[in-house]
Design a protein around this motif. Structure first.
Motif, PDB file in Angstrom:
ATOM      1  N   ALA A  79       0.853  -1.193   0.000  1.00  0.00           N
ATOM      2  CA  ALA A  79       0.000   0.000   0.000  1.00  0.00           C
ATOM      3  C   ALA A  79       0.888   1.241   0.000  1.00  0.00           C
ATOM      4  CB  ALA A  79      -0.930  -0.023   1.193  1.00  0.00           C
ATOM      5  N   ALA A  80       1.723   1.340  -1.007  1.00  0.00           N
ATOM      6  CA  ALA A  80       2.669   2.453  -1.133  1.00  0.00           C
ATOM      7  C   ALA A  80       3.100   2.546  -2.589  1.00  0.00           C
ATOM      8  CB  ALA A  80       3.886   2.234  -0.230  1.00  0.00           C
ATOM      9  N   ASP A 405      -9.320 -11.163   2.697  1.00  0.00           N
ATOM     10  CA  ASP A 405      -8.696 -11.271   1.374  1.00  0.00           C
ATOM     11  C   ASP A 405      -9.159 -10.194   0.394  1.00  0.00           C
ATOM     12  OD1 ASP A 405      -7.306 -13.539   2.192  1.00  0.00           O
ATOM     13  OD2 ASP A 405      -8.939 -14.875   1.594  1.00  0.00           O
ATOM     14  N   LEU A 406      -9.809  -9.131   0.898  1.00  0.00           N
ATOM     15  CA  LEU A 406     -10.319  -8.102  -0.001  1.00  0.00           C
ATOM     16  C   LEU A 406      -9.885  -6.698   0.405  1.00  0.00           C
ATOM     17  CD1 LEU A 406     -12.136  -7.483  -2.458  1.00  0.00           C
ATOM     18  CD2 LEU A 406     -14.046  -7.238  -0.845  1.00  0.00           C
ATOM     19  N   VAL A 434      -8.178  -5.120  -2.834  1.00  0.00           N
ATOM     20  CA  VAL A 434      -7.804  -6.043  -3.911  1.00  0.00           C
ATOM     21  C   VAL A 434      -9.061  -6.778  -4.360  1.00  0.00           C
ATOM     22  CG1 VAL A 434      -6.239  -7.870  -4.647  1.00  0.00           C
ATOM     23  CG2 VAL A 434      -5.553  -6.324  -2.815  1.00  0.00           C
ATOM     24  N   PRO A 435      -9.812  -6.213  -5.323  1.00  0.00           N
ATOM     25  CA  PRO A 435     -11.055  -6.862  -5.749  1.00  0.00           C
ATOM     26  C   PRO A 435     -10.834  -8.182  -6.469  1.00  0.00           C
ATOM     27  CG  PRO A 435     -10.557  -4.967  -7.143  1.00  0.00           C
ATOM     28  CD  PRO A 435      -9.584  -4.937  -6.017  1.00  0.00           C
ATOM     29  N   ARG A 438      -6.050  -9.142 -10.566  1.00  0.00           N
ATOM     30  CA  ARG A 438      -5.491  -8.230 -11.565  1.00  0.00           C
ATOM     31  C   ARG A 438      -5.529  -6.762 -11.142  1.00  0.00           C
ATOM     32  NH1 ARG A 438      -4.131 -10.089 -16.492  1.00  0.00           N
ATOM     33  NH2 ARG A 438      -4.764 -12.208 -17.074  1.00  0.00           N
ATOM     34  N   HIS A 439      -6.307  -6.428 -10.133  1.00  0.00           N
ATOM     35  CA  HIS A 439      -6.483  -5.035  -9.757  1.00  0.00           C
ATOM     36  C   HIS A 439      -6.207  -4.844  -8.272  1.00  0.00           C
ATOM     37  CE1 HIS A 439      -8.635  -3.905 -13.541  1.00  0.00           C
ATOM     38  NE2 HIS A 439      -8.982  -5.183 -13.511  1.00  0.00           N
ATOM     39  N   SER A 440      -5.612  -3.707  -7.924  1.00  0.00           N
ATOM     40  CA  SER A 440      -5.466  -3.317  -6.521  1.00  0.00           C
ATOM     41  C   SER A 440      -5.446  -1.796  -6.440  1.00  0.00           C
ATOM     42  CB  SER A 440      -4.202  -3.916  -5.903  1.00  0.00           C
ATOM     43  OG  SER A 440      -3.039  -3.413  -6.519  1.00  0.00           O
ATOM     44  N   MET A 441      -6.098  -1.278  -5.397  1.00  0.00           N
ATOM     45  CA  MET A 441      -6.118   0.156  -5.143  1.00  0.00           C
ATOM     46  C   MET A 441      -5.686   0.394  -3.705  1.00  0.00           C
ATOM     47  SD  MET A 441      -9.609   1.433  -7.034  1.00  0.00           S
ATOM     48  CE  MET A 441      -9.182   3.158  -6.712  1.00  0.00           C
TER      49      MET A 441
END
Length: 695
Positions: A79-80, A405-406, A434-435, A438-441
């Motif tokens: 997360a950085a 896990d989300l 992390v939905p 392939r994706h993470s915000m």
């Protein structure tokens, strides 16, 4: 020629012409590649099926890093704003120094001052001693407290032994402590198990006058490994704006070792060390009491030192481990301005464990002792001239899944006590969503501080001299200005807000974007105090004392973008873009016209585009183009540059390469130093050849 390569050639031609521009350069390169494909047509069928551009996108996103969380974690789980320079990146970019390799990182500003000095920062406030960037080598801080910053000319190691360089843009103070304000750079070398061979390198060129290195690695018993290395280089003088040679040549020798024990049981030990000797020439200017009131001279700056680091790792279980690290670092720096000796002893312990399922705690404590000794000169003095400082620290950080896990939340803080400003706290909160795979915000809010330097606190550093009758108010005596220490100088503060998004759009294409807003308070300004006549030097002069104060606030915001595209099995494309905007407000002395110029000392726009091309016949072609915006406060224009590398492996154990750097212009300026008055020079076009033999 056979049509089976026509599509590859057409794609390559279009890509090269996009960023090379001049038709003759692109035509020449395309012709070379076409001839090579023709000459090795039989071998090409197999070579073009191989991906020789290091990691796949999935492997890159799953790469294990340690700097963001002080623990092993996947890059995609950080997360950085993290960028990793791999060993393959270093090899293929053709860089001969760590600063040059850092140019590929979005959000990092790298500018060469002369042949042996750099200004490097993250997210603004650039300078030779950029004071808001913490730099570590294997967890050992190389940040100097004398001026607050890094002597980049002495930070080096064998580049082939670097595992990776982890660059965190944004605050890392919760885990790494004070001065990790705008970023952290951690240079991580390989475990000696991975260097079990002998390596020899040698090369020469137009600016790289000569360089060579030796490394040998072996093992003791089943689980004990070691390596030793030595390296040397000599680099030529750069030039002035008219192309005339200056006096800033550079040569250095360095050696070291690393021993790793264990690795199969719960305990592992590491012992490593380095020694170095650096001679860097420069043209300096110092104030003078007599006409022309400035003394300009050429000198050789001598730097030497050594370090020894010990680390113990113990694994309690899959979810629990602890680490103890100790290191000692000695440095000596000699020039006409001053001579300083530094000794640092640092000790740190940390423990990571799982509190309950999917809730993890990491905590630690540390102690650092710094002893310095300065040889006083007319130009620089410290009071006292020798000092012992202590730094006590502790941190705790908790990580929990709000939604299994989300959605993950990380909260922690660093607590420090130093001898300059007393107690400091540096908390942060980070969230990662992390939905899917392939994706993470992610988002973060962090506080960080930059503590005072030795000079800011209790030094006197002379600046300009103004001769009699040269000012609007003539006097019979020469006037000298000087920065004088202020023991009430406080830490500079940052409150940072960050957002980031990573997406692996396909198996061959990924995007990493980060946006930030930095709110600064108590930034350094200067205040002109009451003048007086000083006769301590034997000749009377008017002294204009200038104190450091904390009267400026401001903000910076920006965007950083990195793209990784494996366009073909033989073609790897890596664009990067940086946008930075700064706004500073000096609320102090109206005569202070210097503090706000930091707004214009970092480029607003930067663009980088790297092509790594695997050719038939064990050939590699690497092209790296960069655009750097202008620096209005320094009257330095924007520029476009190009580096190119052609590598060939005639055998598995031998690599030959030829590298051209800064190919667009014959020479260009990049930065003017803002603290110590040394003459900046211009970066020249250069070419060098290199041979590497592993056996």
């Amino acid at each position: 020629m056979c049509n089976k390569y026509a599509s590859q050639i057409d794609q390559l031609r279009a890509s090269i012409r996009i960023f090379l521009g001049p038709e003759f350069i692109s035509t020449l390169l395309i012709s070379m590649i076409t001839v090579l494909l023709w000459a090795t047509e039989t071998e090409a069928e197999q070579d073009l099926k191989k991906d020789l551009t290091a990691m796949s996108i999935e492997e890159l996103m799953d790469m294990e890093i340690t700097s963001a969380g002080k623990k092993p974690q996947k890059l995609c789980d950080a997360a950085a704003a993290v960028f990793v320079i791999t060993q393959e990146d270093i090899r293929r970019c053709g860089a001969t120094s760590i600063p040059e390799a850092l140019r590929m990182v979005p959000g990092v500003q790298v500018a060469r001052i002369d042949a042996n000095k750099w200004a490097i920062t993250s997210r603004g406030f650039n300078g030779r001693f950029a004071n808001k960037l913490l730099v570590l080598i294997d967890g050992r801080s190389v940040y100097t407290s004398l001026y607050s910053g890094v002597f980049w000319e002495v930070q080096d190691t064998l580049l082939e032994d670097i595992e990776r360089i982890e660059v965190i843009r944004g605050p890392g103070a919760t885990l790494w402590g004070a001065n990790a304000v705008n970023g952290v750079i951690n240079i991580i070398t390989k475990h000696s198990r991975k260097t079990q061979a002998t390596l020899l390198t040698a090369g020469l060129g137009t600016e790289e006058e000569g360089f060579g290195a030796f490394r040998h690695g072996s093992k003791w018993g089943e689980n004990s490994f070691y390596r030793v290395y030595a390296k040397y280089f000599s680099r030529d003088d750069a030039v002035d704006a008219y192309g005339a040679s200056m006096t800033d040549g550079w040569e250095a020798s360095r050696g070291g070792f690393r021993i790793d024990w264990g690795g199969m049981g719960p305990d592992s030990l590491t012992l490593q060390g380095d020694i170095y000797d650096v001679d860097a020439e420069q043209r300096s200017s110092l104030p003078s009491l007599t006409a022309p009131f400035e003394w300009t001279f050429d000198e050789e700056v001598e730097s030497s030192g050594g370090n020894l680091l010990f680390r113990w790792d113990h694994i309690h279980s899959d979810s629990s481990n602890c680490t103890m690290q100790l290191y000692y670092d000695h440095t000596t720096h000699k020039e006409v301005l001053t001579e300083i000796h530094n000794d640092i002893f640092d000790m740190e312990f940390q423990h990571r464990f799982e509190l309950v399922e999917q809730q993890e705690i990491i905590w630690g404590a540390g102690y650092r002792h710094l002893h310095d000794r300065l040889k006083e000169t007319f130009y620089l003095s410290l009071s006292p001239d020798s000092r012992d400082d202590n730094l006590y620290s502790a941190f705790i950080q908790g990580e929990t899944f709000v939604i299994k896990d989300l959605l993950r939340l990380t909260i922690g803080s660093k607590f420090e006590y130093n001898d300059y400003t007393g107690f400091e706290y540096q908390p942060s909160g980070r969230i990662l969503w992390v939905p899917n795979e392939r994706h993470s915000m992610w988002g973060a809010v962090s506080r960080a501080v930059r503590t005072p330097s030795r000079v800011e606190h209790d030094g006197t550093l002379l600046g300009r001299a103004i001769g009699p009758f040269m000012s609007e108010n003539p006097t019979p005596l020469t006037a000298l200005s000087g920065l004088t220490g202020n023991q009430d100088f406080e830490s500079e503060e940052l409150l940072a807000y960050e957002l980031g998004y990573r997406v692996r759009a396909t198996d061959s294409f990924s995007i990493d974007v980060a946006a930030f807003y930095n709110d600064y308070d108590d930034l350094r300004t200067i205040k002109y105090n009451m003048v007086f006549i000083d006769n301590s030097g034997g000749q009377p002069y008017i002294f204009v004392p200038v104190n450091a104060e904390n009267k400026m606030d401001g903000s910076a915001y920006g965007l950083e973008l990195a793209i990784d595209w494996r366009a073909r099995s033989w073609l790897h494309i890596q664009p990067a873009y940086t946008y930075l905007k700064m706004n500073l407000n000096n609320n102090g002395d109206t005569r202070d016209t210097f503090s706000e110029v930091a707004e214009g000392e970092s480029p607003r726009h930067q663009f980088s585009l790297r092509f790594s091309i695997d050719l038939p016949g064990s050939l590699e072609l690497d092209l790296w183009s960069r655009y750097i915006d202008d620096l209005p406060q320094q009257n330095i224009d924007s520029y476009i540059n190009l580096d190119a590398r052609l590598g060939w492996k005639p055998r598995k154990d031998i690599e030959l390469s030829i590298v051209g750097q800064n190919l667009i212009d014959s020479h260009h300026p990049e930065f003017i130093p803002e603290i110590l008055d040394t003459s900046p020079t211009e970066v020249e076009r250069s070419v060098y050849g290199k041979i590497t033999w592993r056996f």
